[in-house]
Design a protein around this motif. Structure first.
Motif, PDB file in Angstrom:
ATOM      1  N   LEU A  38       2.983 -31.186   5.066  1.00  0.00           N
ATOM      2  CA  LEU A  38       2.557 -31.040   3.672  1.00  0.00           C
ATOM      3  C   LEU A  38       2.592 -32.388   2.950  1.00  0.00           C
ATOM      4  O   LEU A  38       1.676 -32.721   2.202  1.00  0.00           O
ATOM      5  CB  LEU A  38       3.440 -30.026   2.945  1.00  0.00           C
ATOM      6  N   GLU A  39       3.635 -33.171   3.194  1.00  0.00           N
ATOM      7  CA  GLU A  39       3.723 -34.487   2.555  1.00  0.00           C
ATOM      8  C   GLU A  39       2.584 -35.395   3.007  1.00  0.00           C
ATOM      9  O   GLU A  39       1.976 -36.094   2.192  1.00  0.00           O
ATOM     10  CB  GLU A  39       5.075 -35.126   2.857  1.00  0.00           C
ATOM     11  N   ARG A  40       2.291 -35.408   4.322  1.00  0.00           N
ATOM     12  CA  ARG A  40       1.168 -36.214   4.827  1.00  0.00           C
ATOM     13  C   ARG A  40      -0.138 -35.722   4.228  1.00  0.00           C
ATOM     14  O   ARG A  40      -1.005 -36.510   3.859  1.00  0.00           O
ATOM     15  CB  ARG A  40       1.105 -36.152   6.348  1.00  0.00           C
ATOM     16  N   ARG A  41      -0.289 -34.406   4.149  1.00  0.00           N
ATOM     17  CA  ARG A  41      -1.497 -33.816   3.572  1.00  0.00           C
ATOM     18  C   ARG A  41      -1.661 -34.250   2.116  1.00  0.00           C
ATOM     19  O   ARG A  41      -2.730 -34.658   1.701  1.00  0.00           O
ATOM     20  CB  ARG A  41      -1.407 -32.296   3.681  1.00  0.00           C
ATOM     21  N   ASN A  42      -0.592 -34.181   1.339  1.00  0.00           N
ATOM     22  CA  ASN A  42      -0.672 -34.550  -0.069  1.00  0.00           C
ATOM     23  C   ASN A  42      -1.039 -36.021  -0.252  1.00  0.00           C
ATOM     24  O   ASN A  42      -1.839 -36.367  -1.125  1.00  0.00           O
ATOM     25  CB  ASN A  42       0.651 -34.234  -0.774  1.00  0.00           C
ATOM     26  N   THR A  43      -0.466 -36.890   0.582  1.00  0.00           N
ATOM     27  CA  THR A  43      -0.788 -38.317   0.529  1.00  0.00           C
ATOM     28  C   THR A  43      -2.267 -38.537   0.829  1.00  0.00           C
ATOM     29  O   THR A  43      -2.947 -39.315   0.150  1.00  0.00           O
ATOM     30  CB  THR A  43       0.092 -39.106   1.521  1.00  0.00           C
ATOM     31  N   LEU A  44      -2.774 -37.842   1.847  1.00  0.00           N
ATOM     32  CA  LEU A  44      -4.183 -37.988   2.201  1.00  0.00           C
ATOM     33  C   LEU A  44      -5.110 -37.426   1.132  1.00  0.00           C
ATOM     34  O   LEU A  44      -6.157 -37.997   0.861  1.00  0.00           O
ATOM     35  CB  LEU A  44      -4.474 -37.314   3.539  1.00  0.00           C
ATOM     36  N   VAL A  45      -4.750 -36.305   0.531  1.00  0.00           N
ATOM     37  CA  VAL A  45      -5.575 -35.742  -0.546  1.00  0.00           C
ATOM     38  C   VAL A  45      -5.711 -36.771  -1.661  1.00  0.00           C
ATOM     39  O   VAL A  45      -6.807 -37.011  -2.176  1.00  0.00           O
ATOM     40  CB  VAL A  45      -5.004 -34.409  -1.075  1.00  0.00           C
ATOM     41  N   HIS A  46      -4.616 -37.417  -2.014  1.00  0.00           N
ATOM     42  CA  HIS A  46      -4.646 -38.428  -3.072  1.00  0.00           C
ATOM     43  C   HIS A  46      -5.563 -39.596  -2.671  1.00  0.00           C
ATOM     44  O   HIS A  46      -6.436 -40.008  -3.445  1.00  0.00           O
ATOM     45  CB  HIS A  46      -3.229 -38.922  -3.363  1.00  0.00           C
ATOM     46  N   ALA A  47      -5.389 -40.127  -1.466  1.00  0.00           N
ATOM     47  CA  ALA A  47      -6.181 -41.272  -1.005  1.00  0.00           C
ATOM     48  C   ALA A  47      -7.661 -40.913  -0.874  1.00  0.00           C
ATOM     49  O   ALA A  47      -8.536 -41.688  -1.282  1.00  0.00           O
ATOM     50  CB  ALA A  47      -5.636 -41.791   0.323  1.00  0.00           C
ATOM     51  N   LEU A  48      -7.939 -39.739  -0.304  1.00  0.00           N
ATOM     52  CA  LEU A  48      -9.330 -39.322  -0.139  1.00  0.00           C
ATOM     53  C   LEU A  48      -9.997 -39.047  -1.480  1.00  0.00           C
ATOM     54  O   LEU A  48     -11.184 -39.347  -1.660  1.00  0.00           O
ATOM     55  CB  LEU A  48      -9.409 -38.084   0.758  1.00  0.00           C
ATOM     56  N   THR A  49      -9.262 -38.493  -2.428  1.00  0.00           N
ATOM     57  CA  THR A  49      -9.807 -38.247  -3.764  1.00  0.00           C
ATOM     58  C   THR A  49     -10.203 -39.562  -4.418  1.00  0.00           C
ATOM     59  O   THR A  49     -11.281 -39.675  -5.019  1.00  0.00           O
ATOM     60  CB  THR A  49      -8.790 -37.485  -4.638  1.00  0.00           C
TER      61      THR A  49
END
Length: 113
Positions: free
Chosen positions: A85-96
């Motif tokens: 979940l933490e990796r996912r959240n970091t990627l969502v932020h970067a991809l956004t």
């Protein structure tokens, strides 16, 4: 070494869509391990701006989506574990950020003139 490729906001948008959907997935523990490895690949591709690797990792992630049928003898499925979940959240932020920057920030397929 691969030749440089134009950064594509459509591919980034596809990545963002599938990474956001992870929060709703339920997988057995070994499935989440595989997803975590794919998230690492997406992060690396994003950091190096490797469009081909990003597209391949996104396709692999889409193929990892939960199926409706459980295998006989499979472990109980559960929601996304905290490290993933933490990796996912970091990627969502970067991809956004990448997706919203788009061609205006020099990240699109058209070169600046």
């Amino acid at each position: 070494m691969r030749p440089p490729q134009d950064w594509d906001t459509e591919t980034v948008g596809d990545a963002l869509d599938v990474v956001q959907d992870l929060a709703f997935w339920e997988l057995p523990p070994e499935g989440w391990e595989g997803v975590g490895a794919i998230l690492d690949r997406i992060g690396s591709a994003l950091a190096t701006r490797d469009l081909e690797s990003l597209a391949e990792a996104v396709a692999d992630l889409e193929l990892s989506a939960p199926s409706r049928a459980l295998r006989i003898g499979s472990r109980v499925e559960r929601g996304i574990p905290e490290p993933v979940l933490e990796r996912r959240n970091t990627l969502v932020h970067a991809l956004t950020q990448e997706h919203s920057a788009g061609p205006e920030a020099g990240h699109g397929a058209e070169p600046a003139r």
